[in-house]
Design a protein around this motif. Structure first.
Motif, mmCIF file in Angstrom:
data_model
loop_
_atom_site.group_PDB
_atom_site.id
_atom_site.type_symbol
_atom_site.label_atom_id
_atom_site.label_comp_id
_atom_site.label_asym_id
_atom_site.label_seq_id
_atom_site.Cartn_x
_atom_site.Cartn_y
_atom_site.Cartn_z
ATOM 1 N N VAL B 236 -19.804 2.602 -5.847
ATOM 2 C CA VAL B 236 -20.694 3.759 -5.700
ATOM 3 C C VAL B 236 -19.982 4.929 -5.040
ATOM 4 C CG1 VAL B 236 -22.770 4.566 -4.527
ATOM 5 C CG2 VAL B 236 -22.756 2.353 -5.656
ATOM 6 N N ARG B 237 -19.217 4.623 -4.028
ATOM 7 C CA ARG B 237 -18.545 5.709 -3.309
ATOM 8 C C ARG B 237 -17.161 5.240 -2.896
ATOM 9 N NH1 ARG B 237 -19.211 10.426 -0.722
ATOM 10 N NH2 ARG B 237 -18.316 10.569 1.355
ATOM 11 N N VAL B 238 -16.176 5.990 -3.325
ATOM 12 C CA VAL B 238 -14.791 5.630 -3.034
ATOM 13 C C VAL B 238 -14.414 6.202 -1.673
ATOM 14 C CG1 VAL B 238 -12.395 5.885 -3.780
ATOM 15 C CG2 VAL B 238 -14.216 5.653 -5.481
ATOM 16 N N LEU B 239 -13.829 5.355 -0.850
ATOM 17 C CA LEU B 239 -13.335 5.850 0.433
ATOM 18 C C LEU B 239 -12.122 6.726 0.178
ATOM 19 C CD1 LEU B 239 -13.412 2.681 2.711
ATOM 20 C CD2 LEU B 239 -15.059 4.530 2.595
ATOM 21 N N PRO B 240 -12.000 7.830 0.897
ATOM 22 C CA PRO B 240 -10.858 8.719 0.670
ATOM 23 C C PRO B 240 -9.518 7.986 0.699
ATOM 24 C CG PRO B 240 -12.422 9.766 2.121
ATOM 25 C CD PRO B 240 -12.925 8.384 1.890
ATOM 26 N N ARG B 241 -9.407 6.981 1.578
ATOM 27 C CA ARG B 241 -8.121 6.295 1.676
ATOM 28 C C ARG B 241 -7.803 5.458 0.429
ATOM 29 N NH1 ARG B 241 -10.628 2.205 5.670
ATOM 30 N NH2 ARG B 241 -11.278 0.592 4.224
ATOM 31 N N ASP B 242 -8.842 5.133 -0.364
ATOM 32 C CA ASP B 242 -8.629 4.324 -1.573
ATOM 33 C C ASP B 242 -8.431 5.169 -2.825
ATOM 34 O OD1 ASP B 242 -8.888 1.952 -0.170
ATOM 35 O OD2 ASP B 242 -11.069 1.898 -0.427
ATOM 36 N N LEU B 243 -8.607 6.482 -2.693
ATOM 37 C CA LEU B 243 -8.562 7.356 -3.876
ATOM 38 C C LEU B 243 -7.243 7.236 -4.631
ATOM 39 C CD1 LEU B 243 -10.187 10.827 -3.164
ATOM 40 C CD2 LEU B 243 -10.594 9.324 -5.100
ATOM 41 N N ALA B 244 -6.144 7.363 -3.914
ATOM 42 C CA ALA B 244 -4.833 7.357 -4.572
ATOM 43 C C ALA B 244 -4.593 6.038 -5.289
ATOM 44 C CB ALA B 244 -3.740 7.610 -3.535
ATOM 45 N N MET B 245 -4.977 4.937 -4.639
ATOM 46 C CA MET B 245 -4.780 3.611 -5.231
ATOM 47 C C MET B 245 -5.576 3.478 -6.532
ATOM 48 S SD MET B 245 -5.619 -0.050 -3.454
ATOM 49 C CE MET B 245 -7.388 0.209 -3.366
ATOM 50 N N LEU B 246 -6.807 3.958 -6.531
ATOM 51 C CA LEU B 246 -7.641 3.835 -7.730
ATOM 52 C C LEU B 246 -7.193 4.799 -8.817
ATOM 53 C CD1 LEU B 246 -11.139 3.394 -6.045
ATOM 54 C CD2 LEU B 246 -9.787 1.664 -7.200
ATOM 55 N N GLN B 247 -6.761 5.988 -8.394
ATOM 56 C CA GLN B 247 -6.271 6.973 -9.367
ATOM 57 C C GLN B 247 -5.061 6.432 -10.121
ATOM 58 O OE1 GLN B 247 -5.944 10.389 -6.874
ATOM 59 N NE2 GLN B 247 -7.288 11.643 -8.164
ATOM 60 N N ALA B 248 -4.264 5.653 -9.432
ATOM 61 C CA ALA B 248 -3.023 5.158 -10.026
ATOM 62 C C ALA B 248 -3.263 3.985 -10.970
ATOM 63 C CB ALA B 248 -2.069 4.729 -8.909
ATOM 64 N N ASP B 249 -4.468 3.463 -10.985
ATOM 65 C CA ASP B 249 -4.736 2.287 -11.810
ATOM 66 C C ASP B 249 -5.341 2.715 -13.156
ATOM 67 O OD1 ASP B 249 -5.271 -0.990 -11.024
ATOM 68 O OD2 ASP B 249 -6.086 -0.169 -12.884
#
Lengths: 305, 505
Positions: B236-249
Motif C-alpha cells: 500500500v505504501r512504500v517506505l522511502p528507504r525501500d524505493l530504490a530497491m523496488l525501483q531496481a526490480d
C-alpha cells in the motif's frame, strides 16, 4: 493433602493472583486506553466505556475482572478484535505457543547437556552466536536464507520451495527456526548449559560423592538422582525466560501465537486480552515451579511431606 | 511439531496462502480489528471497507463524485435537501435486495449515541434522512450545502443484518460476518490476522481478480522484500528507504499517488513560551524543512495547511526559508537570551519535549535531524516516541507535550476546521484566532465553491502568518505492485476504489 502440597498449591495460586494484579496495575498506569484509540468525541466516551466494560474506577474494574475470572469468564476483547470473546481469541494462539515453548524447553535442556558433555571450541563458537539477541538472530537468519534461496531460484538452480519466503508462509521450517531461537538465542542456551555445568560440578565435589568414590562405590544412582532434580529445577527456572522470548520471536517470525498477540494487545490497550494471556503465562510459570517443588519433595528424603 | 500445529488448522492456512493462484495479496502493518464502516478508525480498515462496502457516491478517476449506489439525484433549489434515486437490482452479499431502508438505517446507526461511531462526524451535516420509496431517499441538511454528494461517500450497511436496530454494539455478530454490496465479500478471518476475500459474483461490475487477501505483516522491514520475493502482490505504501530497491526490480511497478497529507511540527500553544508569535516564527525560521525532507524521500515543502495541488492552497504564501539571524533577533525580542551556545528563558536553558507517534514511517530520521538542527541553534530537544494509545492520551487528551512531529491526512474535502478552528475537535494545540475562525466558518457556510476557495486561501495566509506550527512538507507517496497486476490506478485515500479495473492475467 499434606502441608507441603498445600503450601505449593497456595504459592502457585498466590503467584497467579499477584501477577494479575501487577499486570492490571501496569496496564492501568500506562497512558491511553482502548477508548482513546477509537478517537471518539468526549461526548461519546461514556457510551464507549460502557460498551467496552471500561466504566468505573481501576479498583472496580479489577474486582469486576477477578469476579468474572472466578466464573470462568475472560471477558471481551476491546482492541484486537472488539467484541470477540477473549477465550475464543486466545485459545489457538496459547495452544500454538505452548507447543512451541515445550519443544523449545526440551531442546534447551538437551542442548545444555550436550554442551557440557561435548565441551570444545566448536561448541564455544556456537554458544557465542547464541548469545545474540533473538530478534537480531532471527532477522539475520531470515534475511540471509531468503536472499540465498531467491538467488538460486532466479538462477534456475532450484525451484521455489513451499516455505518461501520466510517468515510469511506458515511452514514447519518457520516453526523449527522459532524453536531453535527460543531454545538457544538471547543467552538461553548459554545460561542453561552453565546451570547444568554448575550442578554437575557441585555434585562432583559433594562430600557424599567423594566419600562414595573413596569407598569405590558406584555414583550412577546418586548422579541420576541429583542431576535429574537439577534438570527439573532448571526447566522450571527457564519457563519465564521462554515466555519472554515468545514475545519477540513470534513477532519477528510473524507467528500468530500468544507472544505476538500479547504485544499487539498491549499496543492496543486491550486489557482483557493482555490479562488473559498474563493469566496463562503466570499459570504456566506457577505450574512449572510447583512441579519442580513437588519433584524435589518427592525425591529429596530430607524434605518431609 | 506439525502434528501439534495441526490442531490449529495449519493445513487450512497453508492451503489458503501456499500459492497466489489468481489472488491479490497485499500487506498491512496491522489487521483491521473490526470490518464495519461504523467503527473504522484506521486506514487499514478504510481500505478493506472499500473492498466490501459501497457508498451512495464514489470518486471517478478525476476525483469527481459520481453515483455508486445512487443513480441520480434532484437537488432542491434552496440547497437544503437532496432527493437521491438508488440503483435498482443491487443485492447484498447474502442475496437480500438493497433498498432505501438500508440508507436510512446507516444514517441512524452512525448518529445513534449508543453506537458511538467514530464516523458520526461524517453525517453531522445531515439533519435527517427520509425513505421516499424503495429506491429513493431524501436527505435534508443542517444548512444549505454546495455539493452534498461530495460528502455522501460513507459506506451503506444492511439494515436486515441488524434487525433495523440502529443501536449497534461492537460485539454484534456483524463484526465476524460483514455483509456489503461491494466487489468483494469476506470469506474468512484467519488466525494469523489475515482476511480472505473473494469476488462477489452478484456485483454489477464484478472485478477481474477473483480473490484478495489482506496479509498482516507487522514488521515493515519485511514488506518490500516479500513483494520482491513474490510472496505478496501489492504494497500500500512504500517506505522511502525501500524505493530504490523496488525501483531496481523489474518485477515490481511503482504507482505514485498524491495524498492530501502534510507533515508539521506542532506546538503546545498553551505553553507560555509559544504564546509569543515571535517565538513561533523564530522556530519556523530555525527549521530547515528541505534538509529534513531530503533523507526521507521526495516531496514539496508547504507554506500552510494544504497540499500544493489543492485548490485551497494559497500560492502567494511562500514557504518559510531558514534564517538563523532573523530567528535570533526575534527570540531576543521575546526576552530569550543566548550565552553563545544555548538559548535561555528566565535564566533557564530552553529544553523542549518533542513527541512523535512511534508508528509514523521515517519519523525517527526526521526527529534525529530536527534535534540536531535545533541543537546547532542552541535549543535542546528531548524526543519521545509514543505508542498509539499513549499518543492519543498524552497529545490529544492531556496536551502533555511541547512540540509534536506528526502529519495530517485529509479526505477529498480537505476540511481543516477541526484542526484550526477554536472549536475544532482535533485542535489539540489550543490554536485560536478570531480571524481564522471567521474564515473557516464562512468557508463551511459558503454555498458557492468559488467563495469557499477564496475563504480557505485567506485562511491559509492567516494561519501561515500566525505560525501556530512549523509547516513541513507533503511527501510523494508510492504504492508498489507486482507487474502481474495490470491496469492499476490507486485512490489517494481509499486505495481500492478502482479495483474493478485491475487485472491479473
Amino acid at each position: 493433602m499434606s502441608k507441603r502440597a498445600t503450601g505449593i498449591v497456595s504459592t502457585a495460586l498466590l503467584t497467579v493472583l499477584l501477577a494479575q494484579g501487577l499486570l492490571f496495575a501496569l496496564l492501568t498506569t500506562a497512558p491511553g486506553d482502548a477508548v482513546d484509540l477509537m478517537s471518539p468525541s468526549s461526548a461519546a466516551r461514556p457510551a464507549l466505556e460502557e460498551a467496552l466494560g471500561l466504566q468505573g474506577s481501576a479498583g472496580q474494574r479489577l474486582l469486576r475482572h477477578l469476579g468474572n475470572l472466578a466464573t470462568g469468564d475472560l471477558g471481551m476483547s476491546v482492541g484486537v478484535a472488539p467484541g470477540r470473546s477473549v477465550g475464543s481469541l486466545i485459545a489457538g494462539p496459547v495452544a500454538s505457543s505452548a507447543a512451541l515453548g515445550l519443544v523449545a524447553l526440551f531442546l534447551t535442556i538437551a542442548a545444555a547437556w550436550l554442551a557440557v558433555v561435548f565441551d570444545g571450541r566448536r561448541v564455544a563458537a556456537v554458544r557465542l552466536v547464541a548469545l545474540l539477541p533473538a530478534f537480531l538472530l532471527a532477522h539475520i537468519l531470515v534475511g540471509s536464507t531468503n536472499a540465498a534461496v531467491w538467488w538460486g531460484v532466479q538462477a534456475d538452480w532450484w525451484s521455489r520451495p513451499a516455505w518461501f519466503a520466510l517468515p510469511d508462509v506458515d511452514h514447519s521450517l518457520r516453526d523449527a527456526l522459532a524453536i531453535a531461537l527460543l531454545a538457544a538465542a538471547s543467552g538461553m542456551w548459554a545460561e542453561a548449559s552453565d546451570d547444568v555445568s554448575t550442578a554437575w560440578q557441585t555434585f562432583g565435589s559433594a562430600p557424599f560423592v567423594e566419600a562414595a568414590r573413596a569407598r569405590r562405590e558406584s555414583i550412577r544412582g546418586m548422579a541420576i538422582h541429583h542431576m535429574g532434580l537439577a534438570t527439573i529445577e532448571l526447566a522450571a527456572r527457564r519457563v519465564p525466560w521462554l515466555l519472554g522470548s515468545l514475545l519477540v520471536v513470534e513477532r519477528v517470525l510473524l507467528i500468530p501465537g500468544a507472544g505476538a498477540l500479547t504485544w499487539k494487545a498491549a499496543e492496543l490497550r486491550d486489557v482483557p486480552v493482555v490479562l488473559a494471556l498474563g493469566l496463562a503465562a503466570a499459570t504456566a510459570t506457577a505450574l512449572a515451579t510447583a512441579l519442580a517443588s513437588g519433584a524435589r519433595a518427592a525425591i529429596d528424603p530430607r524434605l518431609g511431606p | 511439531m506439525r502434528i501439534l500445529r495441526g490442531m490449529l488448522s495449519v493445513a487450512a492456512l497453508l492451503a489458503a496462502f501456499g500459492a497466489s493462484g489468481g489472488q491479490l495479496r497485499y500487506a498491512e502493518d496491522r489487521a483491521p480489528g473490526i470490518v464495519s464502516p461504523l467503527f473504522a478508525t484506521t486506514m487499514a480498515e478504510v481500505r478493506i471497507n472499500e473492498l466490501v462496502f459501497e457508498g451512495l457516491y464514489t470518486d471517478d478517476a478525476e476525483l469527481r463524485s459520481v453515483p455508486d449506489l445512487a443513480v441520480r439525484h434532484e437537488f432542491a433549489a434552496d440547497k437544503s435537501s437532496l432527493l437521491v434515486h438508488l440503483r435498482p437490482n443491487v443485492v447484498w452479499h447474502d442475496g437480500t435486495p438493497f433498498s432505501a431502508s438500508d440508507v436510512v438505517f446507516t444514517y441512524e446507526a452512525m448518529k445513534h449515541p449508543k453506537t458511538a461511531s467514530p464516523e458520526s462526524g461524517r453525517v453531522a451535516f445531515v439533519a435527517g434522512v427520509e425513505r421516499v420509496d424503495d429506491l429513493a431517499v431524501r436527505f435534508t441538511f443542517v444548512k444549505p450545502e454546495i455539493s452534498p454528494w461530495d460528502r455522501l461517500h460513507f459506506k451503506i450497511l444492511p439494515a436486515h443484518r441488524f434487525d433495523g436496530n440502529p443501536e449497534v454494539a461492537r460485539q454484534h455478530p456483524f463484526r465476524q460476518a460483514p455483509v456489503g454490496t461491494g466487489p468483494y465479500r469476506v470469506e474468512a478471518f484467519q488466525e494469523d490476522g489475515s482476511i480472505s476475500l473473494v469476488r462477489f459474483e452478484g456485483h454489477r461490475q464484478a472485478p477481474p481478480i477473483p480473490a484478495v487477501v489482506m496479509r498482516e505483516i507487522t514488521d515493515k522491514a519485511y514488506q518490500a522484500k516479500l513483494l520482491i520475493y513474490e510472496s505478496i502482490e501489492a504494497l500500500v505504501r512504500v517506505l522511502p528507504r525501500d524505493l530504490a530497491m523496488l525501483q531496481a526490480d523489474a518485477r515490481v511497478a511503482l504507482a505514485p499517488y498524491q495524498t492530501h497529507s502534510w507533515w508539521y511540527v506542532g506546538m503546545d500553544l498553551g505553553h507560555p513560551g509559544f504564546a509569543k508569535p515571535e517565538v513561533r516564527e523564530a522556530l519556523s525560521l530555525l527549521v530547515d524543512a528541505a534538509a529534513l525532507l531530503a533523507p526521507i524521500g521526495t516531496g514539496e515543502v508547504v507554506s500552510g495547511p494544504f497540499v500544493p495541488s489543492s485548490p485551497f492552497y494559497n500560492h502567494d504564501v511562500a514557504a518559510v526559508s531558514p534564517d538563523a539571524a532573523r530567528a535570533a533577533a526575534l527570540l531576543r525580542s521575546a526576552g530569550w537570551t543566548h550565552d553563545g551556545r544555548t538559548w535561555s528563558v528566565d535564566g533557564k536553558p530552553v529544553r523542549l519535549r518533542l513527541a512523535t507517534a512511534a508508528n509514523i514511517e521515517v519519523a525517527q530520521d526526521v526527529v534525529i535531524n530536527l534535534q540536531a538542527q535545533l541543537a546547532r541553534h542552541g535549543i535542546a530537544v528531548d524526543p519521545e516516541f509514543l505508542g498509539p494509545a499513549e499518543w492519543k492520551r498524552r497529545v490529544w487528551g492531556d496536551r502533555d507535550f511541547d512540540l509534536v512531529l506528526s502529519q495530517w491526512t485529509f479526505d477529498r474535502n480537505e476540511d481543516i476546521y477541526e484542526q484550526f478552528h477554536t472549536k475544532g475537535t482535533r485542535n489539540f494545540f489550543g490554536y485560536t484566532d478570531p480571524e481564522v475562525d471567521g474564515l473557516l466558518d464562512a468557508a463551511r457556510a459558503a454555498t458557492d465553491p468559488i467563495v469557499k476557495k477564496a475563504q480557505l486561501r485567506k485562511a491559509h495566509a492567516a494561519i501561515a502568518a500566525d505560525h501556530p506550527m512549523v509547516f513541513l512538507w507533503t511527501l510523494d507517496s508510492y504504492a508498489a505492485f507486482s507487474r502481474k497486476i495490470e491496469g492499476v490506478d490507486v485512490h489517494p485515500f481509499s486505495f481500492f476504489t478502482w479495483v474493478n479495473r485491475w487485472t491479473m492475467p
